[in-house]
Scaffold this active site. Structure first.
Site, PDB file in Angstrom:
ATOM      1  N   ASP A 165       0.931  -1.016   0.123  1.00 19.58           N
ATOM      2  CA  ASP A 165      -0.190  -0.091   0.487  1.00 19.58           C
ATOM      3  C   ASP A 165       1.052   1.031   0.097  1.00 19.58           C
ATOM      4  OD1 ASP A 165       0.996  -0.377   2.717  1.00 19.58           O
ATOM      5  OD2 ASP A 165      -0.891  -1.266   3.133  1.00 19.58           O
ATOM      6  N   ASN A 172      -7.629  -3.723  14.045  1.00 20.70           N
ATOM      7  CA  ASN A 172      -9.238  -4.494  13.422  1.00 20.70           C
ATOM      8  C   ASN A 172      -9.067  -5.473  12.660  1.00 20.70           C
ATOM      9  OD1 ASN A 172      -8.093  -3.092  11.127  1.00 20.70           O
ATOM     10  ND2 ASN A 172      -9.535  -1.315  11.462  1.00 20.70           N
ATOM     11  N   HIS A 206      -7.329  -5.475   9.667  1.00 23.52           N
ATOM     12  CA  HIS A 206      -7.005  -5.559   8.525  1.00 23.52           C
ATOM     13  C   HIS A 206      -5.606  -5.968   7.909  1.00 23.52           C
ATOM     14  CE1 HIS A 206      -4.644  -1.014   9.215  1.00 23.52           C
ATOM     15  NE2 HIS A 206      -3.449  -2.077   8.893  1.00 23.52           N
ATOM     16  N   GLU A 251     -10.040  -2.398   5.133  1.00 20.38           N
ATOM     17  CA  GLU A 251     -10.250  -2.198   6.467  1.00 20.38           C
ATOM     18  C   GLU A 251     -12.224  -3.268   6.369  1.00 20.38           C
ATOM     19  OE1 GLU A 251      -8.757  -0.943   8.434  1.00 20.38           O
ATOM     20  OE2 GLU A 251      -8.278   1.588   7.597  1.00 20.38           O
TER      21      GLU A 251
HETATM   22  C1  GLP Z   1      -0.649  -0.144   8.188  1.00 19.04           C
HETATM   23  C2  GLP Z   1      -0.127  -1.358   7.668  1.00 19.04           C
HETATM   24  C3  GLP Z   1      -0.371  -1.975   7.840  1.00 19.04           C
HETATM   25  C4  GLP Z   1      -0.437  -2.779   8.918  1.00 19.04           C
HETATM   26  C5  GLP Z   1      -0.685  -2.221   9.831  1.00 19.04           C
HETATM   27  C6  GLP Z   1       0.157  -2.576  11.512  1.00 19.04           C
HETATM   28  O1  GLP Z   1      -1.958   0.819   8.820  1.00 19.04           O
HETATM   29  N1  GLP Z   1      -0.916  -0.129   6.176  1.00 19.04           N
HETATM   30  O2  GLP Z   1      -0.166  -3.621   6.373  1.00 19.04           O
HETATM   31  O3  GLP Z   1      -0.077  -4.233   9.000  1.00 19.04           O
HETATM   32  O4  GLP Z   1      -0.562  -0.846   9.849  1.00 19.04           O
HETATM   33  O5  GLP Z   1       0.727  -1.815  11.483  1.00 19.04           O
HETATM   34  P1  GLP Z   1       2.301  -2.057  12.563  1.00 19.04           P
HETATM   35  O6  GLP Z   1       2.724  -3.388  12.235  1.00 19.04           O
HETATM   36  O7  GLP Z   1       2.440  -0.703  12.802  1.00 19.04           O
HETATM   37  O8  GLP Z   1       1.107  -2.752  14.143  1.00 19.04           O
END
Ligand code: GLP
Length: 268
Positions: free
Chosen positions: A67, A137, A139, A144
């Site tokens: 992303d 959540n 995702h 989402e």
């Molecule tokens: C973001 C990214 C995801 C990632 C998520 C969790 O929103 N788009 O790809 O898995 O956050 O991030 P973290 O590893 O900082 O908890």
């Protein structure tokens, strides 16, 4: 799903690095799917170390990130392009021309950009191994809750929870994007292998829904229950809400014996 529970986050990163290393050493033109967020940072650290000490080469590797923020300047410190440069690309021998993110600049059409990203992945022969984190959540990427389980790369509006979870990464006064381009769940499901890393107690509920809940668009990661080769790497805190932990540990021990006997068999 192959669920492996490690004592700590460092071991999760080590295991993920071994998967990436195995792919790179096995295939002449590996295609790696990459993720941002705090979780994979320790994986990238390990890969950089291995590049420096063991000559792990990224020369022939092509990467596709999950992303990127909508309309963000790629040179902004908040862009996922900058994140990847800082944590991986600038430290290894990868050709940056072979590193792709689903960008959508000002004036570009998100639909066209999404289709073009899908096409690019196809041209490269598809993703061999997709690294994933998980949002609190449930995702994956920026898919989402309520995302179609067969969605493709497109623009998504972020939930308030995601915006507030990620706000820690923005300095006061910096504008936080509320929309992003993301591979769809269908795009992720097309990868030959998916490797999801989850660490910390704040992920325990999402992990439980992903593994032990029903397949539902309300927990996008639960789609991985339908993936032929989904490997879930957890630390103890992220696994803490799972009721079948002893089975997963036992199955992992049995798998290790099979690997000792037959070697790895990854069909990239
Ligand atoms: C973001 C990214 C995801 C990632 C998520 C969790 O929103 N788009 O790809 O898995 O956050 O991030 P973290 O590893 O900082 O908890």
């Amino acid at each position: 799903m192959q669920i492996i529970i490690y004592d700590n986050a460092q071991l999760v990163a080590q295991s993920a690095a071994n998967w990436v290393k195995e792919l790179i050493n096995k295939k002449t033109d590996p295609v790696l799917g990459l993720a941002t967020g705090s979780t994979p940072i320790s994986l990238y650290k390990q890969l950089v170390e291995q590049h420096k000490s063991n000559n792990l080469s990224f020369k022939n590797v092509t990467t596709f990130n999950l992303d990127e923020y909508h309309q963000i300047d790629p040179v902004s410190s908040q862009s996922y392009r900058s994140f990847m440069t800082e944590h991986l690309f600038k430290h290894v021998d990868i050709d940056v021309n072979n590193t792709y993110l689903p960008t959508c600049a000002v004036g570009e059409n998100p639909r066209t950009q999404g289709l073009a990203y899908e096409e690019k992945i196809k041209q490269q022969g598809g993703v061999d191994l997709q690294v994933l984190g998980i949002g609190a959540n449930g995702h994956i990427g920026f898919n989402e809750p309520t995302s179609s389980l067969s969605s493709r790369t497109r623009i998504k509006t972020l939930t308030q929870q995601t915006i507030s979870d990620n706000s820690r990464l923005f300095k006061p006064g910096e504008q936080q994007p509320t929309m992003a381009m993301t591979m769809g769940i269908g795009t992720i499901m097309d990868a030959r292998y998916v490797l999801l890393m989850a660490t910390g107690a704040n992920k325990a509920n999402a992990v439980k829904d992903m593994i032990a809940g029903g397949v539902s668009a309300m927990c996008p990661a639960s789609a991985l229950q339908m993936h032929e080769n989904a490997i879930i790497l957890l630390d103890k805190a992220a696994a803490s809400e799972l009721s079948d932990q002893s089975y997963y540990q036992w199955a992992d021990n049995e798998n290790r014996k099979l690997i000792e006997h037959y070697g790895y068999f990854h069909n990239y």
